[in-house]
Design a protein around this motif. Structure first.
Motif, PDB file in Angstrom:
ATOM      1  N   GLU A  31       0.832  -1.190   0.000  1.00 20.94           N
ATOM      2  CA  GLU A  31       0.000   0.000   0.000  1.00 20.94           C
ATOM      3  C   GLU A  31       0.873   1.250   0.000  1.00 20.94           C
ATOM      4  OE1 GLU A  31      -2.659   1.721   3.365  1.00 20.94           O
ATOM      5  OE2 GLU A  31      -3.763   0.058   2.471  1.00 20.94           O
ATOM      6  N   PRO A  33       2.081   4.685   1.060  1.00 22.22           N
ATOM      7  CA  PRO A  33       1.865   5.409   2.321  1.00 22.22           C
ATOM      8  C   PRO A  33       1.232   6.784   2.114  1.00 22.22           C
ATOM      9  CG  PRO A  33       4.196   5.337   1.765  1.00 22.22           C
ATOM     10  CD  PRO A  33       3.495   4.480   0.760  1.00 22.22           C
ATOM     11  N   HIS A  36      -2.486   5.442  -0.401  1.00 21.36           N
ATOM     12  CA  HIS A  36      -3.077   4.182   0.057  1.00 21.36           C
ATOM     13  C   HIS A  36      -3.663   3.333  -1.068  1.00 21.36           C
ATOM     14  CE1 HIS A  36      -2.381   5.617   4.087  1.00 21.36           C
ATOM     15  NE2 HIS A  36      -2.983   6.744   3.756  1.00 21.36           N
ATOM     16  N   THR A  37      -3.139   3.467  -2.287  1.00 15.66           N
ATOM     17  CA  THR A  37      -3.491   2.512  -3.330  1.00 15.66           C
ATOM     18  C   THR A  37      -2.420   1.435  -3.376  1.00 15.66           C
ATOM     19  OG1 THR A  37      -2.365   3.882  -4.969  1.00 15.66           O
ATOM     20  CG2 THR A  37      -4.738   4.162  -4.777  1.00 15.66           C
TER      21      THR A  37
END
Ligand SMILES: [Zn+2]
Length: 62
Positions: A31, A33, A36-37
């Motif tokens: 993910e 940071p 968040h994808t």
């Protein structure tokens, strides 16, 4: 020139397909940071262009 000598069996085709499927499923995504994808580890995020806490690609400026 090399010619095809025999039609591949169902087992050969299916086992190759299954192996390719396993490779795709085992892709290690982490993910991002920042946004968040899911992204590949040790690569710049394709969504926001961040890596290592820095904006590398400057995608958000436009
Ligand atoms: Zn991102």
């Amino acid at each position: 020139m090399a010619n095809v000598t025999r039609k591949p069996s169902k087992a050969k085709s299916r086992s190759r397909r299954a192996a390719n499927q396993r490779i795709k499923q085992s892709l290690n995504l982490i993910e991002c940071p920042n946004c968040h994808t899911k992204k590949l580890p040790h690569k710049v995020c394709g969504n926001c262009g961040h890596y290592g806490g820095k904006d590398i690609l400057n995608l958000s400026k436009d």
